[in-house]
Design an enzyme around this catalytic site. Structure first.
Site, PDB file in Angstrom:
ATOM      1  N   CYS A  25     -48.531   2.052 -20.892  1.00 46.46           N
ATOM      2  CA  CYS A  25     -48.245   2.005 -22.324  1.00 46.46           C
ATOM      3  C   CYS A  25     -47.956   0.579 -22.793  1.00 46.46           C
ATOM      4  CB  CYS A  25     -47.058   2.911 -22.648  1.00 46.46           C
ATOM      5  SG  CYS A  25     -45.469   2.308 -22.037  1.00 46.46           S
TER       6      CYS A  25
ATOM      7  N   ARG B 235     -36.792  -6.134 -28.700  1.00 47.16           N
ATOM      8  CA  ARG B 235     -36.508  -4.896 -27.978  1.00 47.16           C
ATOM      9  C   ARG B 235     -35.319  -4.200 -28.623  1.00 47.16           C
ATOM     10  NH1 ARG B 235     -36.835  -4.026 -22.913  1.00 47.16           N
ATOM     11  NH2 ARG B 235     -36.233  -1.950 -23.665  1.00 47.16           N
TER      12      ARG B 235
ATOM     13  N   LYS C  28     -46.203   8.563 -26.798  1.00 45.08           N
ATOM     14  CA  LYS C  28     -46.787   7.287 -26.391  1.00 45.08           C
ATOM     15  C   LYS C  28     -46.004   6.623 -25.256  1.00 45.08           C
ATOM     16  CE  LYS C  28     -44.645   4.349 -29.989  1.00 45.08           C
ATOM     17  NZ  LYS C  28     -44.200   3.137 -29.314  1.00 45.08           N
ATOM     18  N   ASP C  29     -44.780   7.105 -24.978  1.00 47.59           N
ATOM     19  CA  ASP C  29     -43.976   6.563 -23.873  1.00 47.59           C
ATOM     20  C   ASP C  29     -44.207   7.298 -22.555  1.00 47.59           C
ATOM     21  OD1 ASP C  29     -42.742   4.786 -25.633  1.00 47.59           O
ATOM     22  OD2 ASP C  29     -41.077   6.141 -26.050  1.00 47.59           O
TER      23      ASP C  29
ATOM     24  N   ARG D 231     -49.656  -4.761 -27.158  1.00 47.65           N
ATOM     25  CA  ARG D 231     -50.768  -4.317 -28.008  1.00 47.65           C
ATOM     26  C   ARG D 231     -50.651  -4.893 -29.412  1.00 47.65           C
ATOM     27  NH1 ARG D 231     -50.824  -0.775 -31.967  1.00 47.65           N
ATOM     28  NH2 ARG D 231     -48.744  -0.063 -31.400  1.00 47.65           N
ATOM     29  N   ARG D 232     -49.464  -4.771 -30.011  1.00 46.79           N
ATOM     30  CA  ARG D 232     -49.273  -5.308 -31.357  1.00 46.79           C
ATOM     31  C   ARG D 232     -49.406  -6.820 -31.358  1.00 46.79           C
ATOM     32  NH1 ARG D 232     -44.153  -1.305 -31.956  1.00 46.79           N
ATOM     33  NH2 ARG D 232     -45.263   0.518 -32.780  1.00 46.79           N
TER      34      ARG D 232
ATOM     35  N   ARG E 114     -33.518  -3.182 -33.785  1.00 53.67           N
ATOM     36  CA  ARG E 114     -34.613  -4.101 -34.117  1.00 53.67           C
ATOM     37  C   ARG E 114     -34.597  -4.497 -35.587  1.00 53.67           C
ATOM     38  NH1 ARG E 114     -39.628  -1.111 -32.588  1.00 53.67           N
ATOM     39  NH2 ARG E 114     -38.302   0.694 -32.139  1.00 53.67           N
TER      40      ARG E 114
END
Length: 306
Positions: free
Chosen positions: A236, A145, A80-81, A127-128, A151
């Protein structure tokens, strides 16, 4: 057969776990390997949102450069990155079988705050953020981040109600806390939960080795999702979700484009034959764009530049 395959990876615990997964699979096939750690800008700059410091490609660029300099033979990425267009001379060598695709909420104490108008949720993903605010418009989103461990510690150290993670990352390194809730209503990022291996197009020995690791159904599913994202012209970091699943010879796809503040979202749900997978993601994206997505995408890009 190569004498030794040098595997490039970021230095985070999760990235190393993924690299060692690839290493173990290659070792089982009889290949000798070496792990080479490479630091990326995305791991070093933690005080700014991703879309402000480079967006898609931020975590992969240094590995690409190391490969082009001849320092590594293959690179292992969270798919996804990875930008939908790979750098010249670098190609996809394998996509491993996918893990959990879902996002997960890690919370403190209990989830009573989900019934309340006031709550603070941490995430560094637009997105989240967008999908959460669409469902919980009165909640507050704060930036988050860092690698998975960082995190989780930030969640512990702050008075937030919870933070959102990719379930696969927490599960892979056994860091999923007891206080968690899978977000089966949240559409994941394209290719979430999948691992990609890249190599130089000219390195036939590396490509031959990695081809043995490829999982065809995962490769097809993530191709559809990433094509959907590419046609929407979203990196992304853009608030785009997409998930393709394969049942027998049929692809089931759901995609979403959300306003950054969660005020609007446009969805597309579609079924197609696996024989048409090379065009299917683009077809889904074009339907969404025609349904108001084009105008919303223009607004999103303008907002991201602020």
């Amino acid at each position: 057969m190569k004498n030794k395959i040098r595997i490039g990876t970021r230095a985070s615990e999760l990235a190393l776990w993924q690299a060692h997964l690839v290493e173990n699979k290659l070792n089982e096939l009889g290949y000798e390997t070496e792990i080479v750690e490479v630091s990326s800008t995305g791991d070093e700059v933690l005080d700014k949102p991703l879309h402000q410091i480079g967006g898609m490609g931020l975590f992969t660029r240094t590995l690409d450069n190391a490969m082009l300099r001849g320092e590594i033979d293959i690179a292992v990425h969270s798919l996804k990155d990875v930008p939908t267009d790979l750098p010249e001379k670098i190609v996809q060598a394998a996509v491993l079988e996918r893990a959990n695709i879902l996002d997960v909420l890690v919370f403190k104490n209990n989830t009573e705050f989900l019934k309340e108008n006031s709550a603070t949720i941490a995430t560094g993903s637009l997105r989240r953020r967008a999908q959460w605010l669409h469902k919980y418009p009165n909640h507050t989103i704060t930036g988050l981040r860092g690698n998975v461990n960082t995190r989780l510690q930030k969640l512990e150290d702050n008075d937030w109600n919870g933070a959102i993670f990719a379930a696969a990352g927490l599960e892979r390194i056994n860091l999923l806390p007891e206080n968690h809730q899978y977000l089966d209503w949240m559409i994941p990022a394209p290719a979430q939960g999948a691992i990609m291996v890249t190599a130089l197009e000219a390195d036939k020995a590396a490509l031959e080795a990695c081809e043995k690791l490829n999982h065809r159904n995962t490769e097809i599913a993530v191709f559809v999702e990433r094509q959907f994202m590419k046609v929407l012209e979203g990196g992304c970091t853009a608030p785009i979700g997409g998930n393709a699943t394969i049942e027998n010879e049929e692809i089931h796809f759901v995609g979403v484009l959300s306003a950054i503040d969660g005020s609007r979202e446009i969805r597309v749900e579609k079924k197609g034959m696996i024989s048409d997978f090379e065009n299917f993601g683009g077809t889904c994206a074009k339907e969404l764009l025609a349904d108001g997505g084009k105008e919303l995408m223009i607004e999103i890009k303008a907002e991201m530049k602020k």
